[in-house]
Design a protein around this motif. Structure first.
Motif, mmCIF file in Angstrom:
data_model
loop_
_atom_site.group_PDB
_atom_site.id
_atom_site.type_symbol
_atom_site.label_atom_id
_atom_site.label_comp_id
_atom_site.label_asym_id
_atom_site.label_seq_id
_atom_site.Cartn_x
_atom_site.Cartn_y
_atom_site.Cartn_z
ATOM 1 N N VAL A 106 34.231 40.052 34.257
ATOM 2 C CA VAL A 106 33.422 40.086 35.179
ATOM 3 C C VAL A 106 33.649 38.643 36.285
ATOM 4 O O VAL A 106 33.540 37.655 35.691
ATOM 5 N N GLY A 107 33.977 39.101 37.479
ATOM 6 C CA GLY A 107 34.166 38.092 38.432
ATOM 7 C C GLY A 107 34.445 38.483 39.768
ATOM 8 O O GLY A 107 34.057 39.734 39.933
ATOM 9 N N GLY A 108 34.879 37.609 40.982
ATOM 10 C CA GLY A 108 34.766 37.902 42.333
ATOM 11 C C GLY A 108 33.493 37.660 42.949
ATOM 12 O O GLY A 108 33.551 37.366 44.008
ATOM 13 N N ALA A 109 32.477 37.526 42.130
ATOM 14 C CA ALA A 109 31.168 37.012 42.937
ATOM 15 C C ALA A 109 30.271 36.496 41.836
ATOM 16 O O ALA A 109 30.708 36.822 40.510
ATOM 17 N N LYS A 110 29.183 35.703 41.935
ATOM 18 C CA LYS A 110 28.539 35.163 40.846
ATOM 19 C C LYS A 110 27.757 36.245 40.130
ATOM 20 O O LYS A 110 26.968 37.384 40.806
ATOM 21 N N LEU B 296 43.685 28.903 41.872
ATOM 22 C CA LEU B 296 42.954 28.395 40.724
ATOM 23 C C LEU B 296 41.938 29.869 40.042
ATOM 24 O O LEU B 296 41.294 30.449 40.789
ATOM 25 N N ILE B 297 42.022 29.813 38.910
ATOM 26 C CA ILE B 297 41.414 30.799 38.403
ATOM 27 C C ILE B 297 40.558 29.980 36.960
ATOM 28 O O ILE B 297 41.257 29.325 36.519
ATOM 29 N N ASN B 298 39.264 30.359 36.760
ATOM 30 C CA ASN B 298 38.462 29.795 35.955
ATOM 31 C C ASN B 298 37.925 31.072 34.965
ATOM 32 O O ASN B 298 37.554 31.976 35.517
ATOM 33 N N ASN C 46 44.099 40.221 43.256
ATOM 34 C CA ASN C 46 44.583 39.357 42.348
ATOM 35 C C ASN C 46 44.058 39.446 40.928
ATOM 36 O O ASN C 46 44.741 39.172 39.881
ATOM 37 N N PHE C 47 42.566 39.787 40.933
ATOM 38 C CA PHE C 47 41.963 39.904 39.503
ATOM 39 C C PHE C 47 42.674 40.786 38.712
ATOM 40 O O PHE C 47 43.204 40.595 37.592
ATOM 41 N N PRO C 48 42.690 42.172 39.185
ATOM 42 C CA PRO C 48 43.393 43.123 38.274
ATOM 43 C C PRO C 48 44.790 43.147 38.151
ATOM 44 O O PRO C 48 45.355 43.765 37.206
HETATM 45 C C1 OOB Z 1 38.383 36.699 43.469
HETATM 46 O O1 OOB Z 1 39.298 36.113 44.784
HETATM 47 P P1 OOB Z 1 39.221 36.155 46.197
HETATM 48 O O2 OOB Z 1 40.253 35.550 46.720
HETATM 49 O O3 OOB Z 1 38.789 37.665 46.764
HETATM 50 O O4 OOB Z 1 37.667 35.613 46.382
HETATM 51 C C2 OOB Z 1 37.598 34.354 46.090
HETATM 52 C C3 OOB Z 1 36.465 33.838 46.108
HETATM 53 C C4 OOB Z 1 35.952 32.439 45.542
HETATM 54 O O5 OOB Z 1 36.278 31.194 46.418
HETATM 55 C C5 OOB Z 1 34.293 32.406 45.260
HETATM 56 O O6 OOB Z 1 33.697 32.353 46.774
HETATM 57 C C6 OOB Z 1 34.268 33.882 44.944
HETATM 58 O O7 OOB Z 1 35.517 34.530 45.653
HETATM 59 N N1 OOB Z 1 34.132 34.239 43.464
HETATM 60 C C7 OOB Z 1 33.098 33.638 42.873
HETATM 61 C C8 OOB Z 1 33.582 34.418 41.581
HETATM 62 N N2 OOB Z 1 34.982 34.529 41.596
HETATM 63 C C9 OOB Z 1 35.188 34.770 42.765
HETATM 64 N N3 OOB Z 1 32.081 33.126 43.038
HETATM 65 C C10 OOB Z 1 30.999 33.043 42.092
HETATM 66 N N4 OOB Z 1 31.289 33.595 40.753
HETATM 67 C C11 OOB Z 1 32.598 34.128 40.455
HETATM 68 N N5 OOB Z 1 32.991 34.490 39.290
HETATM 69 O O8 OOB Z 1 37.438 37.034 43.990
HETATM 70 C C12 OOB Z 1 39.323 36.349 42.215
HETATM 71 C C13 OOB Z 1 40.359 36.222 42.013
HETATM 72 C C14 OOB Z 1 40.978 36.267 40.666
HETATM 73 C C15 OOB Z 1 39.975 36.305 39.664
HETATM 74 C C16 OOB Z 1 38.805 36.547 39.915
HETATM 75 C C17 OOB Z 1 38.373 36.775 41.165
#
Ligand code: OOB
Length: 539
Positions: free
Chosen positions: A314-318, A345-347, A244-246
């Motif tokens: 930068v995202g996907g994890a903290k 949801l995307i922040n 989803n991210f890229p």
């Molecule tokens: C992205 O999507 P997913 O579905 O692979 O994983 C979602 C989970 C979130 O519920 C959260 O636990 C973690 O990954 N997460 C973050 C984070 N971004 C995702 N935890 C902390 N800080 C962040 N910035 O990972 C995803 C989807 C769309 C855009 C970006 C990431």
């Protein structure tokens, strides 16, 4: 209170009232996703769409190619609405296949190159896919062998289309056809399922996340606007394109909306990625925190020209605050933190947010229509600024996983909020700080490892009586996978366990990094394994 209903085939649609609101407020444009490319070809026919090793493809050329792919797919005995499992590496053909499927009204099930037999077989069966599209091989892994196994096990799978050397399967290159007059393209309903994403998974095997044309188009276009993408932008797909991210945050789809160009890199190492950034004058890319840290360190020894890069997501994890600061100063680009989920949801931190917010928060919701609640264990809203679980609902957040009614009863509230399992604090500005997860998932460098799933496999190892997977803090990956076993006799070696799990078809990133022995596992008051205690004792 809105009610949720499940379609007979297991799809949970947006309630009629919510859908009407999303349309009335202009979030849903009522257009199929493929219209993004059609519009691109009309508005910017000569602009570069794909930047590849052997040149560029402009929008008009890409559009025509997608047309031939769409018609060629329909010339096989595949009909609109059918699911097609896609497992491609980061190559330009990904875009042709994706848009070809969308234009043909076929539903791509977007799996990651790292998925193996256990996941692909499950996702093929769950989606009822009739076709599988993969590359011949990536590194030393042969997807044709995987295809053969899955085809044996899942009878619905009639076609295997291979990019590269097809062996006994169909060569993807022979699929496109120009017999336009004979094969007509369907009228695609914007409220229909456009594609399926794969969840990181909290319990057992991954879930399917069905996204509609309407909601996913909004996801991508609103993200593109938030990131101020223009036709001059060049996006580098560094993370696996099916994520989803890229793909849509704003990623590939957002760039097409803006009329920009997309470049791909097969491996995200600083050597490859930096060379691609320099060569294609890349302006935007997205990475997970460990990669951001690696790139940061690599600017010391790699002398590539990265000056074109204006935005690093930068995202996907903290991303730890200290690393956020380091990234900004090392790479020069504007940092954007992205906290998203395949469920919706995307922040984002905003491009003009003060440095404090960009470094210390994971952003705020994309849409004014995103509803966010932060609740305690009883589901009550917590006081502002207090930690709680993030619940969310909105015009691009699903109301239920595909074909998972039992799980949906737990993962969604009766009024349609998705229980993210993420623990957050909300600032008065609306920005969120992620503080942990209540869900039992290990986040290994941005890849989600389901503890339940891994434990199930571990328990199948001869002599293993109890198994628990826990994430242990790790500087590079965020968390590593530690398997704690209660065994009869000798503790197996880590290598033996890895070989066993690989044999069972588990993805590489889910294999334990560490193995520990325990006499017994700590349990909670109701008898569940107490992961918190275990993590404390093993960490
Ligand atoms: C992205 O999507 P997913 O579905 O692979 O994983 C979602 C989970 C979130 O519920 C959260 O636990 C973690 O990954 N997460 C973050 C984070 N971004 C995702 N935890 C902390 N800080 C962040 N910035 O990972 C995803 C989807 C769309 C855009 C970006 C990431």
């Amino acid at each position: 209170m809105t009610s949720t209903s499940t379609h007979s085939d297991g799809y949970v649609p947006f309630p009629a009232e919510a859908a009407a609101d999303a349309r009335a407020q202009g979030y849903w444009a009522g257009l199929p996703l493929d219209a993004l490319l059609r519009a691109g070809a009309r508005r910017f026919p000569d602009r570069p769409a794909l930047l590849t090793a052997d040149g560029t493809r402009d929008y008009a050329t890409l559009d025509a190619e997608v047309d031939r792919m769409a018609r060629g797919l329909l010339a096989l005995d595949i009909t609109p609405g059918d699911r097609v499992v896609v497992q491609l590496p980061n190559v330009p053909e990904f875009v042709v296949v994706l848009f070809g499927l969308l234009r043909a009204g076929l539903v791509p099930v977007l799996t990651l190159p790292a998925h193996r037999r256990a996941e692909i077989e499950h996702l093929t069966r769950l989606s009822g896919a009739v076709a599988y599209i993969a590359a011949d091989r990536v590194g030393d892994f042969d997807y044709r062998q995987l295809a053969a196994t899955v085809q044996r096990e899942v009878p619905s799978l009639r076609h295997v289309l291979i990019l590269g050397e097809p062996a006994t399967f169909t060569d993807l290159a022979t699929v496109p056809t120009s017999r336009a007059s004979e094969i007509s393209l369907p009228q695609v309903e914007p409220s229909d399922i456009a594609l399926m994403l794969v969840s990181g998974g909290t319990t057992g095997l991954p879930k399917l996340i069905a996204r509609t044309h309407d909601d996913y188009r909004y996801n991508a276009t609103a993200s593109a606007e938030l990131c101020a993408l223009t036709a001059d932008d060049v996006y580098l797909a560094t993370l696996p394109a099916a994520h989803n991210f890229p793909l849509a945050c704003p990623g590939i789809l957002g760039v097409v909306h803006a009329g920009g160009a997309i470049a791909f890199v097969g491996d995200p190492s600083p050597e490859s990625a930096f060379a691609a950034i320099e060569r294609h004058r890349v302006t935007v890319t997205s990475v997970v925190p460990p990669l951001a840290q690696l790139w940061c360190a690599a600017v010391e020894w790699e002398d590539a020209d990265l000056s074109s890069l204006r935005l690093l997501q930068v995202g996907g994890a903290k991303l730890a605050e200290v690393n956020a600061r380091a990234v900004t100063s090392a790479l020069g680009a504007t940092l954007q933190q992205v906290f998203g989920m395949a469920e919706g949801l995307i922040n984002y931190t905003r491009l003009d947010d003060p440095a404090e917010l960009v470094h210390a928060t994971q952003g705020r919701p994309l849409s004014p229509a995103d509803e966010v609640r932060v609740v305690d264990a009883d589901g009550k809203d917590v006081a502002p600024g207090t930690e709680g679980e993030l619940l969310t609902r909105g015009p691009y957040t699903i109301r239920g996983y595909y074909r998972a009614p039992e799980h949906n009863a737990r993962a969604f509230t009766p009024d349609g909020y998705y229980r993210s399992g993420d623990l957050v604090r909300r600032l008065p500005s609306g920005h969120l700080i992620v503080s942990g997860r209540i869900k039992d998932v290990i986040n290994r460098g941005g890849e989600n490892v389901s503890c339940d799933e891994l434990e199930e496999h571990l328990l199948a190892y001869p002599g293993v009586r109890h198994a628990a997977a826990v994430g242990l803090p790790d500087d590079a990956l965020g968390e590593t996978v530690c398997a704690v076993l209660v065994v009869d006799g000798e503790l197996p070696t880590l290598a033996a366990i890895k070989a066993f799990l690989t044999e069972r078809g588990l993805a590489t990133y889910k294999l334990p990094d560490l193995l520990r022995r325990a006499q017994s596992l700590p349990v909670t008051a109701v008898g569940k394994i107490d992961k918190k205690a275990l993590r404390a004792s093993e960490g």
